[in-house]
Write an enzyme that holds these catalytic residues in place. Structure first.
Site, PDB file in Angstrom:
ATOM      1  N   GLY A  11      43.335  45.525  41.674  1.00  0.00           N
ATOM      2  CA  GLY A  11      42.013  45.855  41.176  1.00  0.00           C
ATOM      3  C   GLY A  11      42.151  46.556  39.841  1.00  0.00           C
ATOM      4  O   GLY A  11      43.238  46.949  39.423  1.00  0.00           O
ATOM      5  N   THR A  12      41.029  46.738  39.134  1.00  0.00           N
ATOM      6  CA  THR A  12      41.062  47.429  37.846  1.00  0.00           C
ATOM      7  C   THR A  12      41.709  48.793  37.986  1.00  0.00           C
ATOM      8  O   THR A  12      42.495  49.231  37.157  1.00  0.00           O
ATOM      9  CB  THR A  12      39.636  47.596  37.300  1.00  0.00           C
ATOM     10  OG1 THR A  12      39.066  46.317  37.119  1.00  0.00           O
ATOM     11  CG2 THR A  12      39.622  48.336  35.980  1.00  0.00           C
ATOM     12  N   SER A  52      34.712  41.099  40.387  1.00  0.00           N
ATOM     13  CA  SER A  52      34.023  42.333  39.985  1.00  0.00           C
ATOM     14  C   SER A  52      34.977  43.466  39.635  1.00  0.00           C
ATOM     15  O   SER A  52      34.539  44.584  39.365  1.00  0.00           O
ATOM     16  CB  SER A  52      33.081  42.796  41.107  1.00  0.00           C
ATOM     17  OG  SER A  52      33.808  43.028  42.301  1.00  0.00           O
ATOM     18  N   TYR A  53      36.282  43.207  39.633  1.00  0.00           N
ATOM     19  CA  TYR A  53      37.245  44.230  39.213  1.00  0.00           C
ATOM     20  C   TYR A  53      37.309  44.251  37.688  1.00  0.00           C
ATOM     21  O   TYR A  53      38.003  43.464  37.063  1.00  0.00           O
ATOM     22  CB  TYR A  53      38.623  43.952  39.799  1.00  0.00           C
ATOM     23  CG  TYR A  53      38.738  44.165  41.287  1.00  0.00           C
ATOM     24  CD1 TYR A  53      37.755  44.839  42.008  1.00  0.00           C
ATOM     25  CD2 TYR A  53      39.839  43.702  41.996  1.00  0.00           C
ATOM     26  CE1 TYR A  53      37.852  45.030  43.373  1.00  0.00           C
ATOM     27  CE2 TYR A  53      39.959  43.894  43.372  1.00  0.00           C
ATOM     28  CZ  TYR A  53      38.960  44.558  44.051  1.00  0.00           C
ATOM     29  OH  TYR A  53      39.074  44.749  45.407  1.00  0.00           O
ATOM     30  N   GLY A  54      36.564  45.169  37.112  1.00  0.00           N
ATOM     31  CA  GLY A  54      36.433  45.246  35.663  1.00  0.00           C
ATOM     32  C   GLY A  54      34.970  45.112  35.294  1.00  0.00           C
ATOM     33  O   GLY A  54      34.288  44.206  35.781  1.00  0.00           O
TER      34      GLY A  54
END
Length: 323
Positions: A11-12, A52-54
């Site tokens: 993930g981010t 949706s990571y970022g």
């Protein structure tokens, strides 16, 4: 003891604030690439991400970096791992075709190396009609040969059973379910029900946040300060109430010349789930790989289960998780 391996979550947050705020250097890329390659070479066989990571200009950045890394990865090794991503059921992604564009963009960022697509969370609590439509849309992409495998995330046992049967009627299998599971998640009947459904239907049970945002890795005599306000508040609430649990973990870790992180990962594996652990550097990758070399005894598992049940503080539950 479960023979399930360990997955890695990119993930981010996995690469820290430099990426979150956009100050990512070439050195960061090299370190991340080495971490990624070391993890896969060491036997971690699932890579998990999400569109949706970022946020903002960094939307999808996790998938993009993974795609770039995979371009340099030998094809023969790619066949041995699962590249999974999650598509967010945002309110504007509606109807049976609501995820089509998101799928195409994720597939492009991952350079066509996507193995599994997962619905990121359940919409049952606020838009129950949306969940089934989006899942049927993924089923359409599967029937067209565009998706190899389908998975769910944050879906409770009742909805898991319902959605599994719905897809089964179409001749489509749900391959995995991803839930929060660790020594800091509150024990519940839902946990056992999900485990049983997965065992009966050969659904891969994936556990995210197996280290409790790092709390389970902290020695019992330590109380480090955290860099973010939210994590600092979480640590202040949970750390004092988990000392006994972390003492037990520390003692088990010393017996195996291992880390508390390895104890936490192997506890998840002992419950028939595959932990997805976030890693930031090669040393963390090496530590996770080492967890594959030993197993908890039945007595150790039971002691950890007991201390978990008596723990006075738990991780917050995901608010989108369905019944």
């Amino acid at each position: 003891m479960s023979k399930k391996k360990i997955g890695i979550g990119f993930g981010t947050w996995a690469w820290g604030n430099k990426l979150v705020w956009g100050y990512k250097s070439e050195t960061d890329d090299i370190l991340l690439k080495k971490t990624f390659f070391d993890a896969i070479d060491g036997g971690l066989d699932l890579v998990d991400s999400a569109d949706s990571y970022g946020t903002g200009s960094l939307f999808g950045q996790s998938e993009k970096l993974i795609g770039d890394f995979l371009e340099e990865f030998p094809k023969r090794k790619l066949k041995k791992i699962t590249i999974a991503t999650k598509l967010a059921p945002f309110p504007w992604r509606i109807g049976r075709n609501g995820l089509n564009k998101a799928f195409q963009e994720s597939n492009r960022r991952l350079k066509g190396n996507m193995t599994r697509v997962q619905l990121h969370w359940s919409t049952f609590r606020y838009a129950p009609w949306q969940e089934e439509q989006l899942l049927n849309g993924l089923g359409d992409l599967y029937e067209k040969g565009l998706i190899k495998e389908i998975g769910l995330s944050n879906t409770g046992p009742k909805r898991l059973h319902f959605l599994y049967q719905k897809m089964k009627e179409r001749g489509i299998k749900i391959n995995s379910i991803q839930m929060q599971l660790s020594l800091l998640t509150k024990p519940s009947l839902e946990d056992e029900n999900i485990k049983n459904i997965c065992a009966e239907n050969k659904i891969e049970y994936l556990a995210y946040s197996p280290l409790g945002l790092g709390i389970l890795t902290i020695p019992p005599n330590k109380s480090p300060k955290n860099t973010t306000f939210l994590r600092q508040k979480l640590f202040q609430r949970i750390l004092p109430k988990t000392i006994e649990l972390r003492k037990l973990m520390n003692n088990i870790a010393k017996k195996y010349s291992a880390s508390q992180a390895q104890v936490a990962l192997n506890w998840v594996r002992s419950h028939g789930a595959k932990p997805i652990v976030g890693i930031r550097n090669p040393s963390q990758a090496k530590d996770a790989i080492s967890a594959l070399n030993w197993s908890l005894t039945k007595s150790e598992k039971e002691k950890l289960d007991f201390f978990r049940s008596k723990c006075l503080a738990n991780m917050p539950q995901n608010p989108f998780t369905s019944p």
